[in-house]
Design a protein around this motif. Structure first.
Motif: not given
Length: 340
Positions: A153-170
């Protein structure tokens, strides 16, 4: 003095066991959407990161930072080259060519595309088995990671998103490299009908793969997704279950039922049961009104590289079923097969 040394050694051993037999350092990288604004419904957005080219990194865990109320699903692609040089672009697999003044359009990868991780329906964190990691960087074809998020769904004006994933690495070398092969179909689900969507591919590479996790994925119509290894023999096919789940449950990576190694000439097969209660047919496609039939198999190889083959797709119904496959299967599991 000797007893003191013994106690220190014992504490060191206990500390290693407490960390799941992982005596190496784990770092975390936050791979998130850069506060994007989904400006329309059914939007797929991609953002890339470049892997340091002169070092090897092994990703050993994935911690999602998303909610199903915001993101329909997320995919993490490994690429030799990303689909765009933009910081964010529109990257739906089956999109129209309409002009978008906000985002340019491109595929997730320009070359070397492979799935590394997938998430939907509030699935929890995924931790790989000890000594298993996805190799990226210097000695890997994965030079970039691209995060794809599907916004329904479209977001309202001014609303943003930072979904994602934390990568655990070595940076510690992992003797077991992880890989993913995606089984899926195209096809059509007729109105008011239960349909079985099936696919199968023969392993032609001289490798031994060790399955350890699977993930089902459909949209609203899926009731069951199952995966099998078919082992050919002169006396008939042996269908060994890898996993079966209701895709309306959290679409996480679940432990496989059988970890028996898969070798050359074995066949990977998957089936999705779709219950179309709608008064119109439904196609495989990218939007929430379409459907998908996907079975992800995650595996590791010992001191080797993962399969070159990353995908296994069939045309789906009404053109393809296991009963019509070129492998000439026998002993095909009953269509009412149900495990979990």
């Amino acid at each position: 003095m000797e007893s003191c040394k013994f106690i220190i050694s014992l504490l060191f051993i206990i500390s290693i066991i407490g960390r799941g037999v992982r005596a190496y350092e784990i770092d975390t990288y936050e791979f998130l959407m850069p506060n994007v604004w989904p400006n329309k419904d059914e939007l797929y957005l991609c953002t890339p990161i470049r892997i340091a080219p002169k070092k090897n990194f092994y990703v050993v865990g994935f911690k999602p930072n998303a909610s199903m109320h915001t993101a329909h699903h997320m995919l993490l692609y490994g690429c030799s080259q990303p689909g765009s040089n933009d910081s964010v672009w529109s990257c739906g697999e089956m999109q129209s060519n309409e002009i978008d003044n906000k985002y340019n359009t491109a595929s997730p990868c320009k070359s070397g595309s492979q799935i590394v991780y997938a998430w939907a329906r509030d699935a929890p964190r995924l931790q790989l088995p000890p000594d298993v990691g996805f190799l990226m960087g210097n000695d890997s074809p994965i030079k970039y990671l691209v995060l794809q998020v599907h916004y329904m769904h479209k977001f309202p004006e001014g609303k943003t998103d930072n979904s994602g994933v934390f990568l655990e690495y070595t940076t510690e070398r992992m003797p077991r490299q992880a890989g993913v092969i995606l089984l899926g179909t195209s096809g059509v689900i007729p109105a008011n009908r239960i349909e079985h969507m099936e696919t199968a591919c023969t392993i032609n590479e001289d490798k031994v793969i060790h399955p350890f996790a699977f993930r089902p994925h459909t949209h609203a119509l899926g009731t069951e997704v199952s995966g099998f290894v078919v082992r050919r023999s002169p006396t008939g096919d042996i269908w060994q279950l890898l996993g079966s789940k209701n895709p309306q449950l959290p679409q996480m990576f679940y432990p496989v039922v059988s970890r028996t190694p898969i070798t050359k000439n074995d066949v990977l097969a998957a089936r999705c049961v779709m219950n179309n209660t709608r008064s119109h047919s439904v196609n495989i496609g990218a939007t929430n009104n379409d459907e998908m039939c996907n079975f992800y198999l995650m595996y590791w190889v010992q001191d080797d590289t993962p399969l070159t083959q990353k995908y296994c797709f069939s045309p789906g119904p009404p053109y393809y079923y296991w009963s019509r496959a070129p492998q000439n299967f026998d002993r095909i599991p009953d269509r009412d097969f149900n495990v979990l």
